[in-house]
Scaffold this motif. Structure first.
Motif, PDB file in Angstrom:
ATOM      1  N   ARG A   1       0.825  -1.212   0.000  1.00  0.00           N
ATOM      2  CA  ARG A   1       0.000   0.000   0.000  1.00  0.00           C
ATOM      3  C   ARG A   1       0.859   1.262   0.000  1.00  0.00           C
ATOM      4  N   LEU A   2       2.185   1.093   0.049  1.00  0.00           N
ATOM      5  CA  LEU A   2       3.103   2.220   0.132  1.00  0.00           C
ATOM      6  C   LEU A   2       3.770   2.483  -1.210  1.00  0.00           C
ATOM      7  N   ASP A   3       4.165   3.725  -1.443  1.00  0.00           N
ATOM      8  CA  ASP A   3       4.944   4.024  -2.642  1.00  0.00           C
ATOM      9  C   ASP A   3       6.395   3.629  -2.408  1.00  0.00           C
ATOM     10  N   GLU A   4       7.179   3.580  -3.480  1.00  0.00           N
ATOM     11  CA  GLU A   4       8.525   3.040  -3.404  1.00  0.00           C
ATOM     12  C   GLU A   4       9.426   3.854  -2.482  1.00  0.00           C
ATOM     13  N   MET A   5       9.283   5.158  -2.450  1.00  0.00           N
ATOM     14  CA  MET A   5      10.130   5.960  -1.584  1.00  0.00           C
ATOM     15  C   MET A   5       9.777   5.738  -0.114  1.00  0.00           C
ATOM     16  N   THR A   6       8.498   5.644   0.188  1.00  0.00           N
ATOM     17  CA  THR A   6       8.087   5.433   1.575  1.00  0.00           C
ATOM     18  C   THR A   6       8.552   4.089   2.092  1.00  0.00           C
ATOM     19  N   ILE A   7       8.441   3.062   1.258  1.00  0.00           N
ATOM     20  CA  ILE A   7       8.807   1.719   1.712  1.00  0.00           C
ATOM     21  C   ILE A   7      10.306   1.600   1.961  1.00  0.00           C
ATOM     22  N   ARG A   8      11.081   2.526   1.415  1.00  0.00           N
ATOM     23  CA  ARG A   8      12.539   2.479   1.599  1.00  0.00           C
ATOM     24  C   ARG A   8      12.986   3.073   2.933  1.00  0.00           C
TER      25      ARG A   8
ATOM     26  N   PRO B   1      15.538  -6.169  -0.321  1.00  0.00           N
ATOM     27  CA  PRO B   1      15.271  -5.192   0.731  1.00  0.00           C
ATOM     28  C   PRO B   1      14.834  -5.828   2.043  1.00  0.00           C
ATOM     29  N   ARG B   2      15.170  -5.156   3.105  1.00  0.00           N
ATOM     30  CA  ARG B   2      14.766  -5.592   4.440  1.00  0.00           C
ATOM     31  C   ARG B   2      13.253  -5.675   4.571  1.00  0.00           C
TER      32      ARG B   2
ATOM     33  N   THR C   1      15.672  12.389   0.694  1.00  0.00           N
ATOM     34  CA  THR C   1      15.881  11.962  -0.695  1.00  0.00           C
ATOM     35  C   THR C   1      16.649  10.645  -0.800  1.00  0.00           C
ATOM     36  N   LEU C   2      17.275  10.222   0.307  1.00  0.00           N
ATOM     37  CA  LEU C   2      18.119   9.020   0.369  1.00  0.00           C
ATOM     38  C   LEU C   2      19.411   9.165  -0.426  1.00  0.00           C
ATOM     39  N   GLN C   3      19.762  10.373  -0.791  1.00  0.00           N
ATOM     40  CA  GLN C   3      21.009  10.607  -1.514  1.00  0.00           C
ATOM     41  C   GLN C   3      22.163  10.826  -0.527  1.00  0.00           C
TER      42      GLN C   3
END
Length: 301
Positions: free
Chosen positions: A50-57, A84-85, A264-266
């Motif tokens: 139910r989450l978008d890719e950025m949120t799930i990260r 991924p974890r 941003t995870l950068q």
């Protein structure tokens, strides 16, 4: 042996589910492990979320494997997950599973009552970050067991093999389990944010000389360092750390704010400094006297 679903296999067509970055020759008795830095998210997993890719990260230890990439030319192997974890957490018992997540009955050997399961962070996680539910619908039990059989167990087989080879070569082995933590974590007295948290299961997973050497070095470099709170070490540290047998395990948690932009995870400008300081840390602990790291002699009958 069953295999992961075809879509999951396709996601890893150009990269293995996990891999060892190995030196031409292992020169130091250390094994490094980055179990949570995987950042390849299978499309079928994302479609079920139910989450978008950025949120799930948000549960990902972004770039931790890169921070420790120097260990390979230094002479030590680095085992890293590419999965991924949030899809599978190898820093849990193999069957820490929440029965409310699945559409069928779990096997009787599943541990459904652990604190980690209660918090939504079992072997198959229910949540990421601040209790954000991952899945839109219940999972099949078969899917969970398939992940465990085809990925979790081979991962740990490889980790055991690396430690076994290291022990045979050097007479002892040191496992450094590499992680990161949100910058909001307040782990020191006065609710001060820590730069590093060292977890040795309150002294049970490695020789005190090792924990104290890491703590002393980082503190001397100007970092704020906590011990065992709030992270004393997960399943890997607890399971593999047997200091009386000459196997030592220490978990290192790094404040993400030191080296990356958490939104941003950068990588940030601080990435190279942290990596350089970690390289000097590893050089320091690899030259420690090893008298306290060998197995203890067996007591006389």
């Amino acid at each position: 042996m069953t295999r992961p679903g075809r879509k999951t296999i396709d996601a890893f067509a150009h990269m293995p589910l996990f891999e060892v970055l190995a030196p031409a020759e292992q020169r130091i008795p250390f094994v490094f492990n980055s179990p949570h830095s995987g950042r390849i998210y299978p499309n079928d997993f994302l479609a079920a979320s139910r989450l978008d890719e950025m949120t799930i990260r948000r549960s990902e230890d972004s770039h931790v494997d890169e921070l420790f990439a120097f260990v390979t030319p230094f002479g030590a192997p680095l085992l890293r997950a590419n999965f991924p974890r949030a899809w599978l957490d190898v820093n849990r018992e193999p069957y820490e599973l929440d029965p409310l997540m699945f559409d069928g009955a779990l096997p009787p050997y599943a541990n459904s009552r652990s604190l980690r399961v209660a918090g939504g962070l079992g072997t198959i996680a229910r949540v990421v970050s601040e209790n954000m539910e991952i899945y839109a619908e219940p999972l099949s039990v078969a899917d969970a067991l398939q992940r465990i059989e085809t990925v979790y167990k081979p991962y740990h087989e490889r980790l055991r093999a690396l430690l076994g080879t290291t022990f045979e070569t050097f007479g002892f082995a040191v496992l450094i389990d590499c992680h990161s933590m949100p910058s909001s974590v307040r782990a020191l007295p006065g609710r001060i944010r820590a730069d590093f948290v060292l977890g040795d299961r309150y002294g049970s997973s490695c020789a005190s000389e090792l924990s104290e050497a890491v703590h002393g070095f980082l503190t001397a470099e100007g970092y704020s360092v906590a011990r065992n709170k709030p992270y004393a070490g997960g399943f890997i540290t607890e399971h593999y750390g047997r200091p009386t047998r000459g196997i030592h395990a220490l978990q290192i948690e790094i404040n993400r704010g030191l080296y990356m932009n958490e939104r941003t995870l950068q990588k940030s400008a601080g990435f190279h400094k942290v990596a350089a300081d970690l390289a000097r840390l590893v050089h320091h602990i690899s030259t420690l006297p090893d008298a306290g790291l060998h197995p203890l002699p067996l007591a006389a009958e």
